[in-house]
Design a protein around this motif. Structure first.
Motif, mmCIF file in Angstrom:
data_model
loop_
_atom_site.group_PDB
_atom_site.id
_atom_site.type_symbol
_atom_site.label_atom_id
_atom_site.label_comp_id
_atom_site.label_asym_id
_atom_site.label_seq_id
_atom_site.Cartn_x
_atom_site.Cartn_y
_atom_site.Cartn_z
ATOM 1 N N ALA A 317 38.277 31.885 43.503
ATOM 2 C CA ALA A 317 37.603 30.727 44.085
ATOM 3 C C ALA A 317 37.039 31.027 45.476
ATOM 4 O O ALA A 317 36.426 30.152 46.077
ATOM 5 N N ASN A 318 37.249 32.236 45.961
ATOM 6 C CA ASN A 318 36.817 32.605 47.313
ATOM 7 C C ASN A 318 35.760 33.703 47.211
ATOM 8 O O ASN A 318 36.073 34.861 46.914
ATOM 9 N N ALA A 319 34.512 33.350 47.441
ATOM 10 C CA ALA A 319 33.421 34.326 47.336
ATOM 11 C C ALA A 319 33.539 35.424 48.383
ATOM 12 O O ALA A 319 33.039 36.541 48.178
ATOM 13 N N ASP A 320 34.201 35.142 49.514
ATOM 14 C CA ASP A 320 34.341 36.138 50.576
ATOM 15 C C ASP A 320 35.460 37.134 50.299
ATOM 16 O O ASP A 320 35.519 38.193 50.921
ATOM 17 N N ALA A 321 36.354 36.799 49.386
ATOM 18 C CA ALA A 321 37.449 37.696 49.016
ATOM 19 C C ALA A 321 37.641 37.628 47.508
ATOM 20 O O ALA A 321 38.621 37.076 47.014
ATOM 21 N N PRO A 322 36.705 38.166 46.724
ATOM 22 C CA PRO A 322 36.775 38.060 45.261
ATOM 23 C C PRO A 322 38.016 38.739 44.704
ATOM 24 O O PRO A 322 38.529 39.700 45.278
ATOM 25 N N TYR A 323 38.467 38.236 43.601
ATOM 26 C CA TYR A 323 39.715 38.719 43.008
ATOM 27 C C TYR A 323 39.528 40.112 42.415
ATOM 28 O O TYR A 323 38.562 40.366 41.685
ATOM 29 N N ILE A 324 40.458 41.034 42.716
ATOM 30 C CA ILE A 324 40.390 42.403 42.210
ATOM 31 C C ILE A 324 41.695 42.802 41.532
ATOM 32 O O ILE A 324 42.016 43.987 41.430
ATOM 33 N N GLY A 325 42.468 41.842 41.066
ATOM 34 C CA GLY A 325 43.751 42.142 40.453
ATOM 35 C C GLY A 325 43.611 42.930 39.167
ATOM 36 O O GLY A 325 42.551 42.955 38.538
ATOM 37 N N PHE A 326 44.689 43.568 38.743
ATOM 38 C CA PHE A 326 44.664 44.391 37.539
ATOM 39 C C PHE A 326 46.012 44.272 36.838
ATOM 40 O O PHE A 326 47.039 43.971 37.452
ATOM 41 N N SER A 327 45.991 44.493 35.545
ATOM 42 C CA SER A 327 47.202 44.383 34.737
ATOM 43 C C SER A 327 48.020 45.669 34.837
ATOM 44 O O SER A 327 47.614 46.648 35.471
ATOM 45 N N ARG A 328 49.138 45.680 34.141
ATOM 46 C CA ARG A 328 49.989 46.873 34.156
ATOM 47 C C ARG A 328 49.253 48.079 33.575
ATOM 48 O O ARG A 328 49.492 49.207 33.976
ATOM 49 N N GLY A 329 48.357 47.823 32.629
ATOM 50 C CA GLY A 329 47.581 48.904 32.039
ATOM 51 C C GLY A 329 46.327 49.234 32.812
ATOM 52 O O GLY A 329 45.528 50.063 32.359
ATOM 53 N N GLY A 330 46.104 48.589 33.967
ATOM 54 C CA GLY A 330 44.940 48.878 34.789
ATOM 55 C C GLY A 330 43.695 48.127 34.380
ATOM 56 O O GLY A 330 42.606 48.413 34.890
ATOM 57 N N MET A 331 43.820 47.149 33.471
ATOM 58 C CA MET A 331 42.662 46.398 33.001
ATOM 59 C C MET A 331 42.372 45.222 33.925
ATOM 60 O O MET A 331 43.200 44.839 34.749
ATOM 61 N N TYR A 332 41.162 44.650 33.735
ATOM 62 C CA TYR A 332 40.836 43.412 34.453
ATOM 63 C C TYR A 332 41.903 42.378 34.142
ATOM 64 O O TYR A 332 42.316 42.215 32.993
ATOM 65 N N PHE A 333 42.341 41.663 35.154
ATOM 66 C CA PHE A 333 43.464 40.738 34.995
ATOM 67 C C PHE A 333 43.104 39.394 35.591
ATOM 68 O O PHE A 333 42.545 39.317 36.692
#
Length: 767
Positions: A317-333
């Motif tokens: 929800a924050n355009a200035d700090a976009p989400y870059i999280g990842f799953s345990r397998g390294g996939m988009y999360f």
């Protein structure tokens, strides 16, 4: 008189204060809905999609959030369709607007039978969305408060627990998908019911059965399953504390009776869902390969850094700090799948609660720890994946964090009482602060290394660091305050509730978007032309790709239900597997985009597919060859009308000659067609053939055969005129009977409990 007034004031004033403490933070979350009249539906996500994207610049688009899109592209469309049908006096059992027709109640998340969803036809789905979300959070807070009081917690401790669970990051992150909050808010009520039945009252059995039924009817069976697993473990814990085999047997018997009654109340929704799940696209047995994929989408242990800051990996929800999280397998999360933040003060209080060694604290500790270990994909997840039938087809392991949130809220409540009742010395209590700080520092360091390895960067997001440091200072002050001078101690409990609420609101208030539905999802020229031209036939949007970064699609699935036009596409968590297999066979490519296996596109305008589905118009973002001259609308979409194509219904006599047909009725659950066949013949209807659909030809029951593998065909050898199809599944009839029976049992048990209570009061007054 004065003593009575003072006694009344002593009981009323705290109750009002507690009610305000629980309700005010929730009210602040929905101020835009209350004050500005906006809908709690993130309809601005539709600005990525044609035809609405043609009227918005890219700079006007909000950050893309796949779950927020689901709120619009699934739940809002379903709510509009369901409310429209109920206002017309029809039960929406079947959805004719996607996948050439599909079961609607059976998808479970439609939650047609959930009592609180009656607000949708009453207020309108857009207006009701905010009220329902607020109501479910308030139920979660109130039931958590009641449960904590039942285990001996003080008012302040119970209020802190209620605030923490109701507006934790897990609840906020999933709030736009209404079935999550609707199913999870009843968890503390189920646990409270288990405690009440120890007292052996029949009303307590009714209360437990009602709480179980409400969670089941709420629509998200995976979340309800987690709640029931928690309840089963807590029931075992309570049984071990009861003395005497007879008392334990009675407790277990009452708990099982409540479970059975709750299941029976929810049977009109559960039985069709069970039938659909056996025939759905998700059908499959657990395998070692499937488990590897399941664990690969588990929460990465690096997400523990979000206990210090929920936006350590950014925020969608924050355009200035976009989400870059990842799953345990390294996939988009997805951000919501790993939402575990409960606030800095509740985290500190939970740590204090663990040190309290009070009776009752081991269970919430084990609950929170067990949920966390499952969420990150430890072998505990294997027990669920292989041990529970159907669980292998469920979503991410991270959704079990609902139990983490509740366990941590419970521990936080215990921590409040440990501090305020001085069950620990100042030194022992304050040692928690540096110890927890070291743990969080280690988590942040590990997260930085994991980000470097997975994303190629060690820079985490950490927006609003100053605010987070200020909240940390307030949290530490709240831990110190109970040991201050006597005059200051009285301020500790209310200050803890205020700081916990402010902490969670600071992060959650801006996460969920609101909108003005009429402006964002208006019927554009393309939609108006489809509505005017289709009649009883279908349209087929040609779509190819879907992206987690923001798709480019034209009228994607489910929007047909919003505007009452029939589509060939589909998007549902449970859908008929036969339709997906048919599209795969006909088109030669998987109709589901790689990112979303629950979504079906028509990737290519093949004439045999279009003819079989009764498609009258094609919608495309680019010109198509081989389909005549199309017209482009003001929305930038190409429309192709198929003038000589077969319609949705076709009738042929015995010689194969086409015969005229006339629509007499075309509603979701009933279709009536007039086709004069003097010597018999065949009527073909391009709607999915599915158990529960029956046909009568001139009043005579006639079997429905499969046309083209999945559609309906009725053949008669005698003269025929009127063909009537009705959707009357046996599972629905049986479910209605069982619901009525079990609801009557609940009413009788509740009435019996009230009578016993009245007799007890009378005996106390007149000994």
């Amino acid at each position: 008189m004065r003593s009575r007034r003072s006694t009344l004031a002593a009981s009323v004033v705290p109750a009002v204060g507690i009610a305000a403490a629980l309700a005010l933070p929730i009210g602040l979350l929905f101020w835009r809905c209350i004050v500005m009249g906006e809908a709690f539906v993130p309809a601005t996500q539709a600005r990525y999609l044609a035809p609405w994207s043609a009227h918005q610049s890219q700079t006007d688009r909000p950050p893309w959030n796949p779950l927020h899109y689901d709120s619009v592209g699934q739940f809002h469309c379903w709510a509009e369709f369901s409310a429209r049908e109920i206002r017309e006096g029809r039960l929406p059992l079947w959805n004719p607007y996607q996948m050439c027709g599909a079961p609607f109640v059976a998808n479970s998340q439609s939650a047609v039978y959930y009592p609180l969803n009656a607000l949708r036809p009453m207020l309108g789905p857009a207006r009701a969305a905010g009220w329902l979300a607020a109501l479910h959070l308030l139920v979660a807070a109130a039931l958590t408060y009641g449960f904590m009081r039942s285990v001996g917690a003080s008012r302040a401790a119970s209020a802190v627990a209620g605030i923490t669970y109701s507006i934790s990051s897990w609840q906020i992150a999933w709030l736009h998908l209404p079935t999550f909050a609707a199913a999870s808010c009843w968890l503390p009520g189920i646990l409270l019911g288990l405690r009440l039945i120890v007292q052996r009252g029949p009303a307590s059995v009714a209360a437990l059965a009602a709480a179980i039924a409400m969670s089941l009817l709420a629509g998200h069976l995976q979340i309800t399953l987690y709640c029931l697993i928690c309840a089963a473990c807590y029931g075992i814990y309570l049984a071990l504390s009861i003395r005497g085999v007879r008392a334990v047997t009675a407790f277990v018997g009452r708990a099982l009776a409540a479970l059975v009654i709750g299941l029976l109340v929810a049977s009109p929704q559960l039985l069709p869902a069970a039938e659909l799940s056996r025939r759905s696209h998700r059908i499959g047995k657990p395998t070692s390969e499937g488990y590897k994929a399941y664990v690969a989408y588990a929460v990465h242990p690096a997400a523990l850094a979000t206990l210090a800051h929920p936006d350590a990996f950014g925020n969608p929800a924050n355009a200035d700090a976009p989400y870059i999280g990842f799953s345990r397998g390294g996939m988009y999360f997805n951000y919501a799948e790993g939402a575990m933040y409960v606030g800095l003060l509740p985290l500190l209080l939970a740590a204090v609660g663990v040190t309290g060694l009070r009776r009752g604290s081991p269970f919430p500790l084990l609950l929170a720890a067990g949920a966390l270990f499952i969420a990150v994909g430890t072998p505990l997840a294997m027990a669920l994946y292989f041990g529970i039938p159907g669980f292998s087809q469920s979503g991410s392991p991270g959704r079990v964090l609902v139990l983490w949130s509740f366990g941590m809220a419970w521990l936080a409540g215990i921590g409040v009482d440990v501090l305020c009742r001085h069950e620990r010395s100042p030194r022992q209590a304050l040692l928690v602060v540096p110890a927890l700080g070291i743990v969080l520092a280690m988590a942040v360091s590990y997260a930085s290394g994991a980000a470097r390895e997975t994303l190629g960067t060690a820079a985490l997001q950490w927006p609003d660091t100053g605010r987070q440091l200020g909240l940390a200072a307030l949290a530490i002050a709240c831990i110190v305050l109970p040991f201050a001078r006597h005059r200051m101690r009285a301020y500790a409990p209310p200050l803890m509730a205020i700081v916990a609420a402010c902490d969670l609101l600071a992060h959650g208030a801006s996460y969920n978007a609101t909108s003005r539905i009429d402006e964002e999802l208006r019927a554009t020229e393309t939609i108006e032309r489809l509505q005017a031209s289709l009649g009883h036939d279908r349209f087929a949007p040609i779509n190819h790709n879907w992206s987690f970064m923001g798709p480019t699609a034209s009228l994607p699935p489910n929007f047909g239900a919003l505007f009452a036009i029939r589509d060939v596409q589909g998007y549902d968590s449970l859908m008929p597997g036969q339709y997906k297999r048919w599209l795969l066979d006909k088109v030669g490519a998987d109709p589901s985009p790689p990112e979303v296996g629950n979504m079906l596109f028509l990737r290519a305008p093949k004439n045999d597919v279009l003819d079989a589905c009764g498609v009258r118009m094609i919608v495309s973002a680019a010109p198509l060859s081989g389909h005549g001259n199309g017209t482009i609308t003001a929305d930038g979409l190409w429309l192709y009308r198929r003038h000589d194509s077969p319609s949705r219904v076709r009738a042929n006599d015995q010689s194969g000659q086409a015969m005229p047909v006339r629509w007499l009725r075309d509603t979701p659950n009933a279709v009536r067609i007039e086709a004069h066949l003097p010597n018999g013949g065949t009527l073909r209807l391009s709607d999915q053939r599915w158990p529960g659909w029956t046909c009568r030809v001139d009043g005579r029951p006639t079997p429905i055969a499969a046309e083209n593998g999945i559609f309906r065909s009725v053949s008669v050898e005698r003269p025929a005129r009127v063909f009537e199809f009705r959707y009357e599944p046996a599972t629905t009839r049986l479910g209605h009977y069982l619901m009525a029976l079990s609801a009557s049992i609940i009413a009788c048990l509740a009435g019996l409990g009230l009578m016993r209570g009245a007799v007890g009061l009378r005996e106390q007054r007149d000994p």
